[in-house]
Design an enzyme around this catalytic site. Structure first.
Site, PDB file in Angstrom:
ATOM      1  N   LYS A  76       0.830  -1.205   0.000  1.00 21.31           N
ATOM      2  CA  LYS A  76       0.000   0.000   0.000  1.00 21.31           C
ATOM      3  C   LYS A  76       0.865   1.255   0.000  1.00 21.31           C
ATOM      4  O   LYS A  76       0.622   2.207  -0.748  1.00 21.31           O
ATOM      5  CB  LYS A  76      -0.925  -0.001   1.215  1.00 21.31           C
ATOM      6  CG  LYS A  76      -2.020  -1.045   1.174  1.00 21.31           C
ATOM      7  CD  LYS A  76      -2.868  -0.981   2.425  1.00 21.31           C
ATOM      8  CE  LYS A  76      -4.007  -1.994   2.382  1.00 21.31           C
ATOM      9  NZ  LYS A  76      -4.865  -1.916   3.592  1.00 21.31           N
ATOM     10  N   CYS A 102      -0.510   0.925   6.285  1.00 19.75           N
ATOM     11  CA  CYS A 102      -0.803  -0.029   7.361  1.00 19.75           C
ATOM     12  C   CYS A 102      -1.784  -1.089   6.875  1.00 19.75           C
ATOM     13  O   CYS A 102      -2.603  -0.832   5.989  1.00 19.75           O
ATOM     14  CB  CYS A 102      -1.446   0.675   8.558  1.00 19.75           C
ATOM     15  SG  CYS A 102      -0.396   1.854   9.410  1.00 19.75           S
ATOM     16  N   ASP A 103      -1.705  -2.257   7.492  1.00 15.02           N
ATOM     17  CA  ASP A 103      -2.715  -3.286   7.257  1.00 15.02           C
ATOM     18  C   ASP A 103      -2.761  -4.202   8.475  1.00 15.02           C
ATOM     19  O   ASP A 103      -1.725  -4.486   9.082  1.00 15.02           O
ATOM     20  CB  ASP A 103      -2.407  -4.097   6.003  1.00 15.02           C
ATOM     21  CG  ASP A 103      -3.654  -4.809   5.499  1.00 15.02           C
ATOM     22  OD1 ASP A 103      -4.377  -4.205   4.695  1.00 15.02           O
ATOM     23  OD2 ASP A 103      -3.913  -5.934   5.947  1.00 15.02           O
ATOM     24  N   SER A 104      -3.962  -4.631   8.822  1.00 14.88           N
ATOM     25  CA  SER A 104      -4.144  -5.462  10.012  1.00 14.88           C
ATOM     26  C   SER A 104      -4.779  -6.801   9.663  1.00 14.88           C
ATOM     27  O   SER A 104      -5.656  -6.876   8.791  1.00 14.88           O
ATOM     28  CB  SER A 104      -5.044  -4.753  11.032  1.00 14.88           C
ATOM     29  OG  SER A 104      -4.492  -3.526  11.443  1.00 14.88           O
TER      30      SER A 104
END
Length: 199
Positions: free
Chosen positions: A52, A70-72
């Site tokens: 991203k 960010c990624d969760s």
């Protein structure tokens, strides 16, 4: 002042950064998250955050912009859970998760010019043993459909999380203490990113 760009559509991440004194622009990457595969939740979160961040940085073509990606994902019972597919999937997840614990991993990638740092923050989440009626009511709100793991701690889902071990901001989707460290690695002081408002 450094231009700060958040490569995420998450309202919770944006609100967290604004509360921490920043005023980032939001540029959604539009990347295909399903194109990245990994059996390791922490590595998957980091890879998605990096993708991203790099995609948005390339779109901007501004070497002076600080881009944050960010990624969760939630690691639960040897599986990796992102956003649920639909309401039925969210309800099934909650029936499995209630009364148990999982680990929420959030990948962070920061980029300034050609310099980049990537790291993952991990927080243990303990879920309350909620009833079928509570699960159905929660899923009906639509909130769990929009977030990794099908839960929040900063919204309606907060009543269904009985405790966490680690950074609470990380569960919201962005670890501010980790972000401060990563920005420092780029040579930027966190306090220089604060937007000064007249009092």
């Amino acid at each position: 002042m450094t231009r700060v760009v958040l490569a995420s559509a998450s309202p919770a991440r944006l609100a967290t950064l604004v509360a921490a004194g920043l005023e980032p622009e939001v540029v959604v990457s539009g990347v295909d998250e399903d194109s990245v595969q990994s059996h390791d939740a922490a590595n998957l979160a980091a890879a998605l955050a990096q993708m991203k961040c790099r995609t948005v940085a390339a779109q901007l073509n501004d070497p002076d912009a600080l881009v944050i990606g960010c990624d969760s994902v939630l690691a639960f019972e040897n599986g990796i859970l992102g956003k649920p597919d639909d309401a039925r999937d969210a309800a099934m997840r909650w029936r499995r998760m209630r009364g148990k614990s999982g680990i929420l991993h959030t990948g962070h990638c920061v980029r300034l010019g050609q310099r980049e740092f990537v790291e993952t923050a991990s927080t243990v989440v303990h879920f309350a043993d909620i009833t079928d009626a509570e699960i159905d009511a929660y899923v009906a709100t639509g909130e769990p459909l929009r977030v990794a793991g099908a839960f929040t701690i900063d919204g309606l889902g907060s009543a269904f999380v009985r405790g966490i071990e680690g950074d609470p901001h990380n569960v919201v989707g962005i670890s501010v203490p980790l972000l401060r460290d990563l920005v420092a690695d780029l040579g930027v002081a966190w306090t220089d990113l604060w937007v000064r408002r007249p009092s």
